[in-house]
Design a protein around this motif. Structure first.
Motif, mmCIF file in Angstrom:
data_model
loop_
_atom_site.group_PDB
_atom_site.id
_atom_site.type_symbol
_atom_site.label_atom_id
_atom_site.label_comp_id
_atom_site.label_asym_id
_atom_site.label_seq_id
_atom_site.Cartn_x
_atom_site.Cartn_y
_atom_site.Cartn_z
ATOM 1 N N GLN A 9 13.930 -4.707 -6.059
ATOM 2 C CA GLN A 9 13.541 -3.479 -5.376
ATOM 3 C C GLN A 9 12.069 -3.144 -5.664
ATOM 4 O OE1 GLN A 9 15.780 0.032 -6.526
ATOM 5 N NE2 GLN A 9 15.822 0.714 -4.400
ATOM 6 N N GLN A 10 11.651 -3.320 -6.905
ATOM 7 C CA GLN A 10 10.248 -3.078 -7.257
ATOM 8 C C GLN A 10 9.319 -4.037 -6.515
ATOM 9 O OE1 GLN A 10 10.247 -3.401 -11.538
ATOM 10 N NE2 GLN A 10 10.150 -1.172 -11.783
ATOM 11 N N ALA A 11 9.707 -5.288 -6.425
ATOM 12 C CA ALA A 11 8.890 -6.284 -5.723
ATOM 13 C C ALA A 11 8.766 -5.933 -4.244
ATOM 14 C CB ALA A 11 9.489 -7.683 -5.891
ATOM 15 N N GLN A 12 9.857 -5.496 -3.640
ATOM 16 C CA GLN A 12 9.818 -5.121 -2.226
ATOM 17 C C GLN A 12 8.943 -3.890 -2.017
ATOM 18 O OE1 GLN A 12 14.034 -4.748 -1.550
ATOM 19 N NE2 GLN A 12 14.206 -6.822 -0.718
ATOM 20 N N GLN A 13 9.022 -2.951 -2.934
ATOM 21 C CA GLN A 13 8.200 -1.751 -2.839
ATOM 22 C C GLN A 13 6.714 -2.110 -2.978
ATOM 23 O OE1 GLN A 13 8.926 1.154 -5.914
ATOM 24 N NE2 GLN A 13 8.075 2.808 -4.685
ATOM 25 N N MET A 14 6.398 -2.995 -3.916
ATOM 26 C CA MET A 14 5.007 -3.420 -4.090
ATOM 27 C C MET A 14 4.515 -4.147 -2.851
ATOM 28 S SD MET A 14 3.225 -5.723 -7.049
ATOM 29 C CE MET A 14 2.918 -4.436 -8.239
ATOM 30 N N GLN A 15 5.359 -4.974 -2.260
ATOM 31 C CA GLN A 15 4.977 -5.699 -1.054
ATOM 32 C C GLN A 15 4.679 -4.718 0.084
ATOM 33 O OE1 GLN A 15 7.998 -8.245 0.639
ATOM 34 N NE2 GLN A 15 6.461 -9.531 1.638
ATOM 35 N N ARG A 16 5.492 -3.682 0.243
ATOM 36 C CA ARG A 16 5.242 -2.673 1.276
ATOM 37 C C ARG A 16 3.912 -1.970 1.035
ATOM 38 N NH1 ARG A 16 10.746 -1.790 0.789
ATOM 39 N NH2 ARG A 16 10.453 -0.060 -0.659
ATOM 40 N N LYS A 17 3.652 -1.623 -0.212
ATOM 41 C CA LYS A 17 2.396 -0.945 -0.540
ATOM 42 C C LYS A 17 1.200 -1.855 -0.270
ATOM 43 C CE LYS A 17 4.086 2.345 -3.963
ATOM 44 N NZ LYS A 17 4.010 2.780 -5.354
ATOM 45 N N MET A 18 1.329 -3.128 -0.578
ATOM 46 C CA MET A 18 0.237 -4.065 -0.351
ATOM 47 C C MET A 18 -0.036 -4.216 1.145
ATOM 48 S SD MET A 18 1.040 -6.856 -3.332
ATOM 49 C CE MET A 18 -0.410 -7.864 -3.125
ATOM 50 N N LEU A 19 1.002 -4.222 1.966
ATOM 51 C CA LEU A 19 0.816 -4.292 3.416
ATOM 52 C C LEU A 19 0.132 -3.030 3.933
ATOM 53 C CD1 LEU A 19 4.185 -5.936 4.546
ATOM 54 C CD2 LEU A 19 1.897 -6.971 4.559
ATOM 55 N N GLU A 20 0.513 -1.881 3.370
ATOM 56 C CA GLU A 20 -0.137 -0.620 3.745
ATOM 57 C C GLU A 20 -1.619 -0.656 3.393
ATOM 58 O OE1 GLU A 20 1.949 2.614 1.856
ATOM 59 O OE2 GLU A 20 3.838 2.077 2.826
ATOM 60 N N ILE A 21 -1.933 -1.166 2.218
ATOM 61 C CA ILE A 21 -3.334 -1.244 1.787
ATOM 62 C C ILE A 21 -4.105 -2.211 2.668
ATOM 63 C CG2 ILE A 21 -4.827 -2.107 -0.065
ATOM 64 C CD1 ILE A 21 -2.984 -0.659 -2.006
ATOM 65 N N GLU A 22 -3.489 -3.323 3.022
ATOM 66 C CA GLU A 22 -4.153 -4.286 3.896
ATOM 67 C C GLU A 22 -4.502 -3.626 5.230
ATOM 68 O OE1 GLU A 22 -3.613 -8.791 5.641
ATOM 69 O OE2 GLU A 22 -2.059 -7.962 4.378
ATOM 70 N N LYS A 23 -3.587 -2.854 5.793
ATOM 71 C CA LYS A 23 -3.847 -2.144 7.053
ATOM 72 C C LYS A 23 -4.956 -1.115 6.858
ATOM 73 C CE LYS A 23 -1.442 0.440 10.680
ATOM 74 N NZ LYS A 23 -2.273 1.599 10.840
ATOM 75 N N LYS A 24 -4.879 -0.387 5.751
ATOM 76 C CA LYS A 24 -5.893 0.633 5.453
ATOM 77 C C LYS A 24 -7.280 0.000 5.324
ATOM 78 C CE LYS A 24 -6.765 4.210 1.970
ATOM 79 N NZ LYS A 24 -6.261 4.811 0.723
ATOM 80 N N LEU A 25 -7.370 -1.133 4.634
ATOM 81 C CA LEU A 25 -8.648 -1.822 4.463
ATOM 82 C C LEU A 25 -9.224 -2.292 5.796
ATOM 83 C CD1 LEU A 25 -7.975 -3.917 1.243
ATOM 84 C CD2 LEU A 25 -9.574 -1.995 1.478
ATOM 85 N N SER A 26 -8.354 -2.698 6.718
ATOM 86 C CA SER A 26 -8.853 -3.158 8.012
ATOM 87 C C SER A 26 -9.386 -2.001 8.853
ATOM 88 C CB SER A 26 -7.772 -3.926 8.776
ATOM 89 O OG SER A 26 -6.730 -3.060 9.160
ATOM 90 N N GLU A 27 -9.010 -0.767 8.498
ATOM 91 C CA GLU A 27 -9.481 0.409 9.227
ATOM 92 C C GLU A 27 -10.671 1.084 8.545
ATOM 93 O OE1 GLU A 27 -5.915 2.716 9.384
ATOM 94 O OE2 GLU A 27 -5.031 1.482 10.963
ATOM 95 N N MET A 28 -10.828 0.904 7.246
ATOM 96 C CA MET A 28 -11.923 1.534 6.511
ATOM 97 C C MET A 28 -13.219 0.763 6.741
ATOM 98 S SD MET A 28 -9.955 2.372 2.947
ATOM 99 C CE MET A 28 -11.154 3.515 2.284
ATOM 100 N N GLU A 29 -14.345 1.465 6.611
ATOM 101 C CA GLU A 29 -15.636 0.823 6.793
ATOM 102 C C GLU A 29 -16.494 0.980 5.548
ATOM 103 O OE1 GLU A 29 -17.441 2.421 10.326
ATOM 104 O OE2 GLU A 29 -16.165 1.224 11.633
ATOM 105 N N VAL A 30 -17.277 -0.053 5.286
ATOM 106 C CA VAL A 30 -18.272 -0.036 4.212
ATOM 107 C C VAL A 30 -19.594 -0.473 4.834
ATOM 108 C CG1 VAL A 30 -16.626 -0.521 2.351
ATOM 109 C CG2 VAL A 30 -17.766 -2.410 3.506
ATOM 110 N N SER A 31 -20.673 -0.197 4.119
ATOM 111 C CA SER A 31 -21.971 -0.614 4.645
ATOM 112 C C SER A 31 -22.771 -1.314 3.567
ATOM 113 C CB SER A 31 -22.747 0.593 5.171
ATOM 114 O OG SER A 31 -23.123 1.447 4.110
ATOM 115 N N GLY A 32 -23.729 -2.072 4.029
ATOM 116 C CA GLY A 32 -24.712 -2.699 3.157
ATOM 117 C C GLY A 32 -26.056 -2.513 3.824
ATOM 118 N N GLN A 33 -27.015 -2.046 3.053
ATOM 119 C CA GLN A 33 -28.340 -1.870 3.638
ATOM 120 C C GLN A 33 -29.406 -2.346 2.663
ATOM 121 O OE1 GLN A 33 -29.164 2.192 4.623
ATOM 122 N NE2 GLN A 33 -28.236 3.003 2.776
#
Length: 103
Positions: A9-33
């Motif tokens: 159950q813990q592993a499945q919960q961690m996997q769900r959280k990691m998928l959420e973070i992956e989606k969040k990272l694809s939507e967040m923006e960073v910059s380099g200047q």
């Protein structure tokens, strides 16, 4: 057996959280200047380049411009990697991920 069910159950919960973070990272923006903002690169937290802004004063010197674009992309990628690392620490409780696992 009860212990194994809890671990699963813990592993499945961690996997769900990691998928959420992956989606969040694809939507967040960073910059380099670089060079006080003469060249600015915007990319997602997953490292996908969204835009490049170039100050018009650089239009005459292509070689310098090319170098500055590369430097700005490296800076943005470093920022994306840092963002990803911070987000993953929120899931893993600060435990490092095994080598080769990146988001």
């Amino acid at each position: 057996m009860n212990n194994m069910g809890g671990l699963l159950q813990q592993a499945q919960q961690m996997q769900r959280k990691m998928l959420e973070i992956e989606k969040k990272l694809s939507e967040m923006e960073v910059s380099g200047q670089v060079s006080n903002g003469l060249v600015k690169v915007i990319m997602t937290g997953k490292g996908v380049v969204k835009s490049i802004k170039i100050d018009s004063s650089l239009k005459e010197d292509i070689e310098v411009l090319e170098d500055l674009i590369v430097a700005a992309m490296h800076e943005a990628k470093k920022n994306a990697d840092n963002l990803s690392e911070q987000e993953m620490k929120s899931v893993t409780g600060g435990m490092p991920m095994p080598p080769g696992i990146k988001f």
